[in-house]
Enzyme design. Sequence first.
Site, mmCIF file in Angstrom:
data_model
loop_
_atom_site.group_PDB
_atom_site.id
_atom_site.type_symbol
_atom_site.label_atom_id
_atom_site.label_comp_id
_atom_site.label_asym_id
_atom_site.label_seq_id
_atom_site.Cartn_x
_atom_site.Cartn_y
_atom_site.Cartn_z
ATOM 1 N N ARG A 130 0.824 -1.218 0.000
ATOM 2 C CA ARG A 130 0.000 0.000 0.000
ATOM 3 C C ARG A 130 0.854 1.264 0.000
ATOM 4 N NH1 ARG A 130 -3.614 -0.935 5.055
ATOM 5 N NH2 ARG A 130 -1.588 -1.671 5.701
ATOM 6 N N ASN B 147 -6.204 -2.890 1.935
ATOM 7 C CA ASN B 147 -6.153 -4.347 2.054
ATOM 8 C C ASN B 147 -7.579 -4.878 2.182
ATOM 9 O OD1 ASN B 147 -3.373 -4.544 2.000
ATOM 10 N ND2 ASN B 147 -3.141 -4.652 4.208
#
Length: 90
Positions: free
Chosen positions: A18, A36
């Site tokens: 990320r 996520n």
Amino acid sequence: MKHLDITITGKVQGVGFRETTKIIANQMMVQGYVKNEKDGSVFIEAEGDDIFLEEFVNWCNEGPDRSRVENVTVKEGEVKNYRNFEVLRK
């Protein structure tokens, strides 16, 4: 301006995916977010010019060094006019 919903599977959680995605998105002038998912995948909403989105998707197929991307699914969606790119945490 185009909007893409991108789902990435493989070893993509716990490897800095990320954070690295945010850096790459900012470099490529892509707006949206990354998060996520409970199933172990990473989901991205990305908006930008075609040429930048194409490069961004190419990067998604590689991911950061510690990741192992198995599959990338891309779907076009409705433009939401994001102003920046964020990492969503839960």
